[in-house]
Design an enzyme around this catalytic site. Structure first.
Site, PDB file in Angstrom:
ATOM      1  N   TYR A 154       0.846  -1.190   0.000  1.00  0.00           N
ATOM      2  CA  TYR A 154       0.000   0.000   0.000  1.00  0.00           C
ATOM      3  C   TYR A 154       0.892   1.255   0.000  1.00  0.00           C
ATOM      4  O   TYR A 154       1.704   1.448   0.894  1.00  0.00           O
ATOM      5  CB  TYR A 154      -0.906   0.027   1.220  1.00  0.00           C
ATOM      6  CG  TYR A 154      -2.013  -0.996   1.218  1.00  0.00           C
ATOM      7  CD1 TYR A 154      -2.243  -1.828   0.132  1.00  0.00           C
ATOM      8  CD2 TYR A 154      -2.858  -1.141   2.319  1.00  0.00           C
ATOM      9  CE1 TYR A 154      -3.262  -2.769   0.133  1.00  0.00           C
ATOM     10  CE2 TYR A 154      -3.878  -2.071   2.337  1.00  0.00           C
ATOM     11  CZ  TYR A 154      -4.083  -2.886   1.247  1.00  0.00           C
ATOM     12  OH  TYR A 154      -5.099  -3.825   1.257  1.00  0.00           O
TER      13      TYR A 154
ATOM     14  N   SER B  57     -13.931  -3.494   0.617  1.00  0.00           N
ATOM     15  CA  SER B  57     -14.887  -2.755  -0.228  1.00  0.00           C
ATOM     16  C   SER B  57     -16.333  -3.043   0.163  1.00  0.00           C
ATOM     17  O   SER B  57     -17.170  -3.372  -0.693  1.00  0.00           O
ATOM     18  CB  SER B  57     -14.671  -3.080  -1.715  1.00  0.00           C
ATOM     19  OG  SER B  57     -13.399  -2.662  -2.144  1.00  0.00           O
TER      20      SER B  57
ATOM     21  N   LEU C 189     -22.343   2.208  -3.245  1.00  0.00           N
ATOM     22  CA  LEU C 189     -23.510   2.011  -2.392  1.00  0.00           C
ATOM     23  C   LEU C 189     -23.839   3.216  -1.513  1.00  0.00           C
ATOM     24  O   LEU C 189     -24.898   3.260  -0.883  1.00  0.00           O
ATOM     25  CB  LEU C 189     -23.318   0.769  -1.513  1.00  0.00           C
ATOM     26  CG  LEU C 189     -23.440  -0.568  -2.238  1.00  0.00           C
ATOM     27  CD1 LEU C 189     -22.898  -1.707  -1.390  1.00  0.00           C
ATOM     28  CD2 LEU C 189     -24.896  -0.835  -2.618  1.00  0.00           C
TER      29      LEU C 189
ATOM     30  N   GLY D 275     -17.628   2.364  -2.990  1.00  0.00           N
ATOM     31  CA  GLY D 275     -18.203   3.691  -2.815  1.00  0.00           C
ATOM     32  C   GLY D 275     -19.540   3.889  -3.496  1.00  0.00           C
ATOM     33  O   GLY D 275     -20.270   4.846  -3.205  1.00  0.00           O
TER      34      GLY D 275
ATOM     35  N   GLY E 136     -24.500   5.955  -2.735  1.00  0.00           N
ATOM     36  CA  GLY E 136     -25.442   6.720  -3.551  1.00  0.00           C
ATOM     37  C   GLY E 136     -24.835   7.910  -4.249  1.00  0.00           C
ATOM     38  O   GLY E 136     -25.528   8.636  -4.977  1.00  0.00           O
ATOM     39  N   LYS E 137     -23.544   8.120  -4.094  1.00  0.00           N
ATOM     40  CA  LYS E 137     -22.920   9.318  -4.658  1.00  0.00           C
ATOM     41  C   LYS E 137     -22.893   9.324  -6.186  1.00  0.00           C
ATOM     42  O   LYS E 137     -22.720  10.369  -6.809  1.00  0.00           O
ATOM     43  CB  LYS E 137     -21.496   9.485  -4.125  1.00  0.00           C
ATOM     44  CG  LYS E 137     -20.509   8.440  -4.622  1.00  0.00           C
ATOM     45  CD  LYS E 137     -19.080   8.744  -4.188  1.00  0.00           C
ATOM     46  CE  LYS E 137     -18.916   8.618  -2.691  1.00  0.00           C
ATOM     47  NZ  LYS E 137     -17.491   8.789  -2.284  1.00  0.00           N
TER      48      LYS E 137
ATOM     49  N   LEU F 126     -18.655  -1.136   0.851  1.00  0.00           N
ATOM     50  CA  LEU F 126     -19.589  -0.155   0.297  1.00  0.00           C
ATOM     51  C   LEU F 126     -19.597  -0.193  -1.228  1.00  0.00           C
ATOM     52  O   LEU F 126     -19.940   0.790  -1.890  1.00  0.00           O
ATOM     53  CB  LEU F 126     -19.234   1.249   0.791  1.00  0.00           C
ATOM     54  CG  LEU F 126     -19.385   1.448   2.300  1.00  0.00           C
ATOM     55  CD1 LEU F 126     -18.876   2.822   2.711  1.00  0.00           C
ATOM     56  CD2 LEU F 126     -20.836   1.265   2.727  1.00  0.00           C
TER      57      LEU F 126
END
Length: 327
Positions: free
Chosen positions: A53, A207, A214, A212, A216-217, A209
């Site tokens: 990372y 992950s 989920l 990202g 809603g963005k 979400l």
């Protein structure tokens, strides 16, 4: 924050984990410090990183923050790192015993600690005998460099083979396995999760979400400051911007409206409380995003909401492709 045992072991971790994938790359030291402090203040303990990372910068940054005892004491954290991935286009993984143990020593140096609480094989290496890779895990525990061990991104048969092997002789049982899991990616339910449940291995979803989506963005476009708006990360988000994903995101948003909460909280609560899950790993760009995710601690989804989300996101499994009951 509630604590859970990782698999069938004595290791207890917070039921949400803090991911550091972007540390040292998109997240600077100031933002990382704010995230770590907010996570710790909320009762979080599990911090997930890896030797690759940020090219090692994530571990180095975490080590600096933990070394500063005024921020977060080392003893209050469960630090998890990984080894085995290599930045080589011709060989994406190196599971050789020599590479893994050298990588662990390098991780400990960057983290500024004598041991990690959880050390994971980052991926399956088809070029190295699995028993050799697993032996590195045993050596890490026997020498005190790791307290517990696990694997990451192993498919069902790989996890079953590794987990079973580690249950024999004087070997160290696998505590956890890390794999992508969310309402938009439920493939682990086919073979990985059943194997983990049978072997007593805790699942650490990455992950959670849906990269990202989920939250809603992306419902009405791609925000310029989002991962989807980044030239580097757009290919990572794009697979979850299709019509199927859109229907699932709409259902999550509807549930959130009915519960007077946010889509982020609904999606995160769903995966957090799935059978076999120990702690979803949250990757946030800043402390504000992380704080929004941590607020899910007080939310439990009603059964009818869970069933509705299960139905709308149910994956299509076309294997096995025979109906044996008719034969």
């Amino acid at each position: 924050m509630e604590q859970r045992h990782l698999g069938r072991t004595g290791l207890r971790v917070s039921r949400l984990g803090l991911g550091t994938l972007t540390w040292g790359r998109d997240t600077d030291e100031h933002d990382a410090a704010q995230q770590l402090k907010a996570f710790w203040d909320a009762g979080g303990t599990l911090v997930d990183t890896a030797d690759v990372y940020g090219g090692g910068e994530a571990e180095y940054l975490l080590g600096r923050l933990v070394a500063d005892k005024a921020l977060v004491p080392r003893r209050d954290l469960v630090i998890s790192t990984k080894a085995g991935s290599v930045p080589d286009p011709d060989r994406r993984t190196d599971g050789s015993r020599g590479h893994l143990l050298a990588a662990l020593d390098a991780s400990l140096a960057r983290l500024g600690t004598d041991y990690v609480d959880l050390w994971q094989l980052h991926a399956f290496d088809p070029c190295t005998p699995l028993e050799e890779s697993l032996q590195a895990l045993d050596i890490a525990v026997s020498t005190g460099r790791a307290r517990y061990v696990g694997v990451s991104d192993f498919c069902g048969w790989q996890l079953a083979k590794a987990g079973t092997w580690q249950l024999s002789g004087e070997r160290t049982r696998l505590a956890g396995t890390q794999m992508e899991y969310s309402l938009l990616q439920r493939g682990v339910e086919r073979e990985v999760l059943p194997a983990a449940l049978d072997l007593g291995i805790g699942l650490l979803p990455s992950s959670p979400l849906g990269r990202g989506v989920l939250t809603g963005k992306y419902r009405y476009g791609t925000p310029a400051d989002s991962r989807g708006g980044s030239e580097t990360l757009a290919p990572f988000v794009e697979p979850y911007l299709d019509d199927t994903a859109s229907r699932i995101v709409d259902a999550v948003s509807t549930a959130a409206d009915g519960l007077a909460t946010t889509p982020l909280q609904v999606a995160l609560a769903w995966v957090r409380d799935r059978p076999g899950v120990t702690a979803p790993i949250i990757g946030a760009r800043n402390a504000q995003q992380l704080t929004a995710a941590l607020s899910v601690e007080s939310l439990s989804l009603p059964d009818e909401i869970c069933r509705a989300l299960d139905d709308v996101s149910a994956p299509v499994h076309r294997y096995p492709d025979h109906d044996w009951s008719t034969l």
